[in-house]
Design a protein around this motif. Structure first.
Motif, PDB file in Angstrom:
ATOM      1  N   ASP A  11       0.867  -1.178   0.000  1.00 56.07           N
ATOM      2  CA  ASP A  11       0.000   0.000   0.000  1.00 56.07           C
ATOM      3  C   ASP A  11       0.906   1.231   0.000  1.00 56.07           C
ATOM      4  O   ASP A  11       1.691   1.455   0.922  1.00 56.07           O
ATOM      5  CB  ASP A  11      -0.903  -0.014   1.239  1.00 56.07           C
ATOM      6  CG  ASP A  11      -2.012   1.029   1.155  1.00 56.07           C
ATOM      7  OD1 ASP A  11      -1.772   2.111   0.584  1.00 56.07           O
ATOM      8  OD2 ASP A  11      -3.107   0.760   1.672  1.00 56.07           O
TER       9      ASP A  11
ATOM     10  N   THR B  50       0.102   4.972   5.527  1.00 53.18           N
ATOM     11  CA  THR B  50      -1.052   4.086   5.504  1.00 53.18           C
ATOM     12  C   THR B  50      -1.081   3.188   6.740  1.00 53.18           C
ATOM     13  O   THR B  50      -0.040   2.911   7.347  1.00 53.18           O
ATOM     14  CB  THR B  50      -1.028   3.203   4.240  1.00 53.18           C
ATOM     15  OG1 THR B  50      -2.129   2.295   4.273  1.00 53.18           O
ATOM     16  CG2 THR B  50       0.251   2.382   4.169  1.00 53.18           C
TER      17      THR B  50
ATOM     18  N   LYS C  38      -1.929   0.144   6.462  1.00 54.72           N
ATOM     19  CA  LYS C  38      -1.731  -1.202   5.924  1.00 54.72           C
ATOM     20  C   LYS C  38      -0.285  -1.381   5.436  1.00 54.72           C
ATOM     21  O   LYS C  38      -0.039  -1.884   4.341  1.00 54.72           O
ATOM     22  CB  LYS C  38      -2.701  -1.454   4.764  1.00 54.72           C
ATOM     23  CG  LYS C  38      -4.170  -1.274   5.113  1.00 54.72           C
ATOM     24  CD  LYS C  38      -4.682  -2.436   5.953  1.00 54.72           C
ATOM     25  CE  LYS C  38      -6.190  -2.334   6.170  1.00 54.72           C
ATOM     26  NZ  LYS C  38      -6.702  -3.465   6.961  1.00 54.72           N
TER      27      LYS C  38
ATOM     28  N   VAL D 279      -1.807   0.258  -5.331  1.00 52.46           N
ATOM     29  CA  VAL D 279      -2.721   0.212  -4.183  1.00 52.46           C
ATOM     30  C   VAL D 279      -2.453   1.449  -3.338  1.00 52.46           C
ATOM     31  O   VAL D 279      -1.316   1.696  -2.921  1.00 52.46           O
ATOM     32  CB  VAL D 279      -2.535  -1.072  -3.356  1.00 52.46           C
ATOM     33  CG1 VAL D 279      -3.341  -0.981  -2.048  1.00 52.46           C
ATOM     34  CG2 VAL D 279      -2.984  -2.283  -4.156  1.00 52.46           C
ATOM     35  N   HIS D 280      -3.520   2.234  -3.097  1.00 46.19           N
ATOM     36  CA  HIS D 280      -3.411   3.494  -2.352  1.00 46.19           C
ATOM     37  C   HIS D 280      -4.550   3.542  -1.344  1.00 46.19           C
ATOM     38  O   HIS D 280      -5.728   3.512  -1.730  1.00 46.19           O
ATOM     39  CB  HIS D 280      -3.494   4.671  -3.344  1.00 46.19           C
ATOM     40  CG  HIS D 280      -3.374   6.022  -2.723  1.00 46.19           C
ATOM     41  ND1 HIS D 280      -2.159   6.664  -2.566  1.00 46.19           N
ATOM     42  CD2 HIS D 280      -4.305   6.863  -2.200  1.00 46.19           C
ATOM     43  CE1 HIS D 280      -2.357   7.838  -2.011  1.00 46.19           C
ATOM     44  NE2 HIS D 280      -3.653   7.983  -1.760  1.00 46.19           N
ATOM     45  N   ASN D 281      -4.199   3.593  -0.065  1.00 43.80           N
ATOM     46  CA  ASN D 281      -5.204   3.613   1.016  1.00 43.80           C
ATOM     47  C   ASN D 281      -6.205   2.458   0.909  1.00 43.80           C
ATOM     48  O   ASN D 281      -7.423   2.651   0.953  1.00 43.80           O
ATOM     49  CB  ASN D 281      -5.953   4.953   1.041  1.00 43.80           C
ATOM     50  CG  ASN D 281      -5.264   5.965   1.940  1.00 43.80           C
ATOM     51  OD1 ASN D 281      -4.521   5.600   2.858  1.00 43.80           O
ATOM     52  ND2 ASN D 281      -5.492   7.241   1.676  1.00 43.80           N
ATOM     53  N   ASN D 282      -5.647   1.265   0.710  1.00 41.87           N
ATOM     54  CA  ASN D 282      -6.440   0.039   0.692  1.00 41.87           C
ATOM     55  C   ASN D 282      -7.408  -0.046  -0.485  1.00 41.87           C
ATOM     56  O   ASN D 282      -8.396  -0.786  -0.446  1.00 41.87           O
ATOM     57  CB  ASN D 282      -7.204  -0.141   2.006  1.00 41.87           C
ATOM     58  CG  ASN D 282      -7.465  -1.592   2.332  1.00 41.87           C
ATOM     59  OD1 ASN D 282      -6.625  -2.456   2.084  1.00 41.87           O
ATOM     60  ND2 ASN D 282      -8.628  -1.887   2.876  1.00 41.87           N
TER      61      ASN D 282
END
Length: 464
Positions: free
Chosen positions: A224, A229, A231, A291-294
């Motif tokens: 991520d 983040t 994650k 993938v950015h902020n889930n």
């Protein structure tokens, strides 16, 4: 005087018979008398007995040794058969999975990891030893120790990957120590954009083959990438179909050890089977994935639409990217269908694309994740089809090109804050000629590359 023949039988140590002639005289009509002088010493009966005992003992020893030789011949034949069988098995394994052959034992792995732990622990107490880079290496060594422990309970062929990680960590430790000795640490804090731009890219670190196998050459992978983040330990892998175009699903792993051992995967489907027919409404196209902020961001199949899929809820969204070209009109050199390339950095989410107006020149767009729209765009002077890939760091576009099968160059940059562009030359080694995707992660300051089916990553350095 008469000559009489007298035969004396003498027993010697060698048990031979000896005949001798002697001169005698006639005594009477039928007697011949001879005079013989025998040696003074008596016959060596004791020595002959001892010789006989020694001969028997030696004979027994010879028989014992002969028996041992026969037993050794049997053992050698047995081991010869085992070696032949083992050779056949190894040849069979080489044909199936040459990359999976075990080169070391787990004991050697454990010893090397212990040495690494001692080495980096010593570095942590040195001046300038508490840098983010050292701490990152320390955590990776600890994770590797756990991974090896888990690998030992599974198929031992997987130990080869752990060995590669240890070799990479050793190289990075040596580089880190050289940097600490050379000058005081001037590390730019993670998340900060108070620096002078990209300075250096490390050698490639090979993670492993993607989970679908080496027939799936194109794709993307990483973590991520949104700054700070929640994650940070999550990994994702998105191999395209063998056509190098369609993205039907991605696989998510909760941690690095899960990724390395291909365990605990979570699959997110993008293509849907509706009434026994595959529906690609939310399928992806090309490897420009992040993938950015889930949330997974990608180019929707066969369109100029941007797609977004939540990794947790599975909710899909799509929005048109106005005037964006698609369907391989202006992809990067050497890779197909990457007309739209999403990138994340310290300043947010970006999309790299082209338009009819830009005539194939790279356009950078800033994505508003709240509205899922592109608010601002910048048109550069760099042709997209002349580049092999691109990524963003602190709002600055960095473009790469191929210099051959083993070398890539970061040669162009564009600053969205100032609108200024420039040329530079930062070399980047690679393990295969084609770069199918390249993305930056601000949380660990790494570049993630997908190349010919393999997952690689690089450490980068910024100018303070």
């Amino acid at each position: 005087m008469y000559i009489c023949l007298l035969t004396l039988v003498l027993i010697h140590a060698a048990a031979a018979f000896v005949a001798q002639n002697a001169t005698g005289i006639l005594a009477g009509k039928d007697h011949c008398v001879c005079e013989v002088l025998l040696p003074d010493s008596s016959f060596p009966a004791k020595r002959v007995g001892a010789l006989e005992d020694e001969t028997i003992r030696l004979s027994n020893r010879v028989e014992d040794e002969m028996q041992k030789l026969e037993e050794q011949d049997i053992i050698l034949d047995t081991y010869s058969e085992k070696i032949i069988n083992l050779t056949r098995r190894v040849e069979y394994l080489e044909k199936l999975h040459p990359e999976s052959l075990v080169e070391i034992s787990f004991e050697v792995l454990k010893r090397e990891i212990r040495e690494l732990e001692m080495y980096i622990s010593a570095m942590r107490v040195k001046p300038n030893g508490n840098s983010v880079q050292v701490e990152t290496l320390y955590n990776e060594v600890k994770n590797m120790s756990k991974t090896v422990g888990q690998l030992e309970t599974l198929d031992k062929n997987n130990v080869l990957q752990a060995k590669r990680e240890i070799v990479n960590l050793k190289k990075r430790l040596v580089d880190c120590e050289k940097n600490l000795k050379a000058k005081p640490s001037l590390m730019v804090p993670l998340g900060s954009c108070q620096h002078q731009g990209l300075a250096h890219i490390s050698k490639p670190n090979l993670m492993q083959l993607n989970w679908k196998g080496n027939a799936y050459k194109s794709g993307a992978w990483g973590k991520d990438a949104a700054w700070n983040t929640t994650k940070k330990s999550l990994y994702w892998v998105a191999p395209l179909n063998t056509d190098g175009r369609v993205l039907e699903s991605i696989r998510i792993y909760p941690s690095m050890s899960d990724l390395q051992m291909y365990k605990n995967p979570i699959d997110l489907p993008l293509s849907m089977l509706i009434k026994n027919k595959l529906n690609n409404t939310f399928a992806g196209q090309g490897a420009g994935v992040v993938v950015h902020n889930n949330n997974l961001y990608y180019n929707c199949f066969n369109s100029h639409d941007m797609c977004r899929a939540s990794l947790t809820s599975g909710v899909y969204q799509k929005k048109p990217l106005l005037n964006a070209l698609f369907n391989n009109r202006f992809s990067y050199a050497g890779t197909m269908f990457q007309d739209m390339d999403f990138s994340s950095d310290e300043k947010g989410l970006w999309v790299i694309f082209t338009t009819e107006k830009s005539a194939g020149k790279i356009v950078v767009g800033k994505v508003n994740v709240a509205t899922f729209t592109v608010d601002n765009i910048w048109i550069t002077t760099q042709n997209k089809s002349d580049a092999s890939n691109a990524f963003m760091i602190c709002g600055v576009l960095y473009v790469t090109r191929s210099l051959g099968p083993k070398m890539e160059e970061v040669f162009y940059m564009f600053d969205t804050k100032t609108g200024k562009e420039g040329h530079l030359s930062i070399m980047m080694e690679k393990m295969a000629e084609k770069v199918h995707s390249l993305s930056y992660n601000s949380n660990d300051r790494k570049l993630y590359m997908f190349s010919e089916g393999y997952l690689l990553h690089y450490d980068i350095a910024l100018k303070p």
